[in-house]
Scaffold this motif. Structure first.
Motif, PDB file in Angstrom:
ATOM      1  N   GLY A  38       0.709  -1.279  -0.195  1.00 50.29           N
ATOM      2  CA  GLY A  38       0.125   0.153  -0.097  1.00 50.29           C
ATOM      3  C   GLY A  38       1.014   1.359   0.070  1.00 50.29           C
ATOM      4  N   GLU A  40       0.892   3.537   2.210  1.00 51.78           N
ATOM      5  CA  GLU A  40       1.330   4.097   3.607  1.00 51.78           C
ATOM      6  C   GLU A  40       2.701   4.720   3.748  1.00 51.78           C
ATOM      7  OE1 GLU A  40      -2.408   1.505   3.988  1.00 51.78           O
ATOM      8  OE2 GLU A  40       0.016   1.287   3.340  1.00 51.78           O
ATOM      9  N   ALA A  41       2.998   5.170   4.882  1.00 50.28           N
ATOM     10  CA  ALA A  41       4.738   5.448   5.046  1.00 50.28           C
ATOM     11  C   ALA A  41       5.198   4.051   5.364  1.00 50.28           C
ATOM     12  CB  ALA A  41       4.580   6.219   6.457  1.00 50.28           C
ATOM     13  N   THR A  44       4.918   2.630  10.254  1.00 44.29           N
ATOM     14  CA  THR A  44       4.082   3.488  11.482  1.00 44.29           C
ATOM     15  C   THR A  44       3.994   2.710  12.648  1.00 44.29           C
ATOM     16  OG1 THR A  44       2.160   2.735  10.667  1.00 44.29           O
ATOM     17  CG2 THR A  44       2.853   4.777   9.915  1.00 44.29           C
ATOM     18  N   GLY A  47       0.117   4.563  14.586  1.00 43.90           N
ATOM     19  CA  GLY A  47      -0.436   5.715  13.469  1.00 43.90           C
ATOM     20  C   GLY A  47       0.607   6.631  13.169  1.00 43.90           C
ATOM     21  N   ALA A  49       4.128   7.950  11.753  1.00 50.37           N
ATOM     22  CA  ALA A  49       5.443   7.656  10.913  1.00 50.37           C
ATOM     23  C   ALA A  49       6.720   7.665  11.418  1.00 50.37           C
ATOM     24  CB  ALA A  49       5.232   8.539   9.600  1.00 50.37           C
ATOM     25  N   LEU A  67       2.705  -0.934  11.421  1.00 51.40           N
ATOM     26  CA  LEU A  67       2.399  -1.264  10.062  1.00 51.40           C
ATOM     27  C   LEU A  67       3.483  -1.057   9.229  1.00 51.40           C
ATOM     28  CD1 LEU A  67       0.340  -1.831   7.558  1.00 51.40           C
ATOM     29  CD2 LEU A  67      -0.104   0.779   7.581  1.00 51.40           C
ATOM     30  N   ALA A  69       4.623  -1.065   5.414  1.00 49.22           N
ATOM     31  CA  ALA A  69       4.125  -0.942   3.869  1.00 49.22           C
ATOM     32  C   ALA A  69       5.172  -1.547   2.901  1.00 49.22           C
ATOM     33  CB  ALA A  69       3.518   0.319   3.888  1.00 49.22           C
TER      34      ALA A  69
END
Length: 71
Positions: A38, A40-41, A44, A47, A49, A67, A69
């Motif tokens: 994806g 995203e940063a 993370t 939430g 980065a 997360l 990515a």
């Protein structure tokens, strides 16, 4: 890999895998790590980065959502 109090997630997974998740325990703390493709940063934590792909591990007894990515 883990270096004392730092975790670096460097996934190498088949292109057919859109996402996977693991849990990593550091003392009394759980890091719920989700790796997905994806925009995203790159990394993370809760939430926020991260400035690099390194995750500073803190044994605070909490649960942290990570997360990672993939392009």
């Amino acid at each position: 890999g883990v270096r004392t109090d730092t975790l670096v997630v460097d996934p190498c997974v088949p292109a057919a895998w859109p996402e996977y998740a693991i849990e990593y325990r550091f003392g009394a703390t759980t890091y719920a790590i989700r790796v997905r493709r994806g925009p995203e940063a790159p990394v993370t934590v809760d939430g926020r980065a991260m400035p690099s792909e390194e995750i500073a591990l803190v044994d605070d007894g909490a649960r942290h959502e990570v997360l990672v990515a993939l392009p």
